[in-house]
Every structure is written in C-alpha cells, then in structure tokens.
Design a protein around this motif. Structure first.
Motif, mmCIF file in Angstrom:
data_model
loop_
_atom_site.group_PDB
_atom_site.id
_atom_site.type_symbol
_atom_site.label_atom_id
_atom_site.label_comp_id
_atom_site.label_asym_id
_atom_site.label_seq_id
_atom_site.Cartn_x
_atom_site.Cartn_y
_atom_site.Cartn_z
ATOM 1 N N GLU A 1 5.650 -33.241 -17.745
ATOM 2 C CA GLU A 1 7.079 -32.933 -17.845
ATOM 3 C C GLU A 1 7.950 -33.770 -16.914
ATOM 4 N N PHE A 2 7.338 -34.406 -15.896
ATOM 5 C CA PHE A 2 8.111 -35.225 -14.972
ATOM 6 C C PHE A 2 8.149 -36.700 -15.383
ATOM 7 N N GLU B 1 13.265 -28.681 -18.398
ATOM 8 C CA GLU B 1 13.657 -29.392 -19.613
ATOM 9 C C GLU B 1 14.644 -30.488 -19.265
ATOM 10 N N ILE B 2 14.380 -31.663 -19.797
ATOM 11 C CA ILE B 2 15.292 -32.796 -19.592
ATOM 12 C C ILE B 2 15.718 -33.272 -20.971
ATOM 13 N N SER C 1 17.484 -29.119 -16.829
ATOM 14 C CA SER C 1 17.616 -27.657 -16.782
ATOM 15 C C SER C 1 16.305 -27.052 -16.293
ATOM 16 N N LEU C 2 16.426 -26.063 -15.412
ATOM 17 C CA LEU C 2 15.262 -25.333 -14.917
ATOM 18 C C LEU C 2 15.419 -23.876 -15.332
ATOM 19 N N MET D 1 13.335 -39.602 -23.063
ATOM 20 C CA MET D 1 12.185 -39.002 -23.733
ATOM 21 C C MET D 1 11.320 -38.344 -22.663
ATOM 22 N N GLN D 2 11.340 -37.013 -22.595
ATOM 23 C CA GLN D 2 10.537 -36.290 -21.606
ATOM 24 C C GLN D 2 9.074 -36.255 -22.049
#
Length: 245
Positions: free
Chosen positions: A75-76, A143-144, A151-152, A196-197
């Motif tokens: 996710e990072f 979420e990116i 957003s967390l 693109m995460q």
C-alpha cells in the motif's frame, strides 16, 4: 591533413561520451523510476585563426518516456502513470523523483528508501496516526487516490505534491533516481499523471536497444581510431619527404 586528424579526434570524443551514457543506462536497468540518458549532437560554427570551423558538440537529454508499472500489493508503493514527479526533501533540498517505493519512518513520516521525506501540499506527510490505529488493535486502511489524496480510515490526511517541469531540458540529474531544477519557478502543479497505489515504476531503459548502441559505438570508435592512425602515418611521411628538400 591537420583538419582531418582534428575531425577524427572530435568524432572519438563524441563517441566516448555516447558510450558513457549507454553504460550508465545499462547499469541502472533495475533502478526503479530511472529515466535513461539520450545523446544528441549540436553543430556549432567557430572561427579559428580566421577560418570558419564546424564543431559537433555532444549534448545529453533525459528520456522521460513512461516505464512499466509493476504491481507489488504494498500500500505504500506508488507509481505515476503519465507526466509528473514526486517531490521529496533531503538535507534541506527539494528533489524530484519517479521512484515511488515509500514506507513510514519510526516517526510516522512517509519516506523513500534513502530516508528523504515525501512532500504533500501541507509539507512533510505525517502518517503517525497509522501507528496509533495499529496500537488500538485496528487494521489501518490507507488509501491513496489517483489524484494523490491520502486518506487513513476514510479520513483525508494530505495530498501528494506532484509537480511537472515546464522545460524538461532544465532537469539536472542527481544520482540515479533524483532530479533538481535550478529555478524552482519552472515547476508547475499542472500535470496529467495519476497515482497508482500498490505499484512502482520500473526504469525505462530498453536493454536490447542499449546493447546495440554500445556495439555500434565501439565499432565506430575503432573505425575512427584506424582512420586517425592512417592520417597520422600519412602526415609523418609527408613531413619526412619535405625534410629532404
């Protein structure tokens, strides 16, 4: 004859520069976000001792073509699809990069592999709440969005600062993954790239094309070497013959 020798030497210098750029490209095939070097040549007219001489000067340009976006599921990890750069800060200097393999440092800041802090619209991106959510036994949801909004747990935190350069010729390479511009007024937030995460961008070097270029450079360099040796031998003979009279 002297002009011929000078032309051969100049051609060998140009080919040597081109070979250096090709070797650097090949050395960074596996460097995420790497943008290859492209050589081109500009012709300049110069007046030497009253004679107009045309010189070929090697110039280096950065190839900004899109690299392949590799899925990782992390996710990072972030990849840019299209134009634009991430901005990171290291040792007080802002730098641009396409390498989006990020993680959280012990203080909760989003950083890259070198520890440079990733910049958002509000400055350094602070995701320390990610650790707090884990401490509360909650599974954090990071979420990116494609526009860079972070957003967390559905709560907006910040937005990645993505920039573009009005004139790509102003980009200066700093190592294999970083770029800088001397005049930051050349930077603009107007870009068409999307985030693109869970992906990272691979380098845009094409190994086969670079190997072909390397072989061609080697052949042409050797050809110029032979021509230079022949011209030198002819000049030596002429000088010897003239010395007899």
């Amino acid at each position: 004859m002297i002009d011929r020798i000078y032309a051969h030497m100049q051609a060998m210098q140009v080919l040597s520069k081109s070979q250096e750029a090709t070797a650097d490209n090949l050395a960074n095939i596996n460097t995420p976000g790497f943008k290859g070097n492209k050589m081109f040549y500009r012709m300049f007219k110069e007046n030497i001792d009253g004679r107009e001489v045309i010189k070929s000067v090697p110039m280096q340009r950065i190839n900004l073509n899109q690299g392949v976006l590799e899925p990782t599921g992390n996710e990072f990890d972030l990849g840019i699809n299209g134009d634009g750069f991430f901005m990171v800060e290291q040792d007080g200097q802002n730098m641009l990069t396409r390498d989006g393999r990020f993680h959280l440092d012990p203080d909760g800041f989003l950083v890259n592999g070198s520890g440079a802090k990733v910049m958002g619209n509000s400055g350094e991106i602070d995701l320390s709440d990610y650790f707090m959510a884990q401490g509360d036994g909650e599974m954090p949801k990071l979420e990116i969005a494609k526009d860079g909004t972070i957003s967390l747990n559905d709560r907006p935190i910040d937005k990645l600062r993505m920039v573009n350069v009005e004139d790509s010729s102003q980009l200066q390479r700093k190592g294999s993954a970083y770029f800088t511009v001397e005049d930051e007024s050349m930077l603009t937030d107007d870009n068409t790239g999307t985030i693109m995460q869970g992906y990272f961008e691979k380098g845009n070097v094409e190994p086969l094309a670079e190997m072909v270029d390397m072989m061609q450079n080697t052949k042409m360099f050797e050809s110029q070497q032979r021509a230079l040796k022949t011209s030198d031998e002819l000049l030596s003979r002429v000088s010897t013959q003239l010395g007899k009279y």
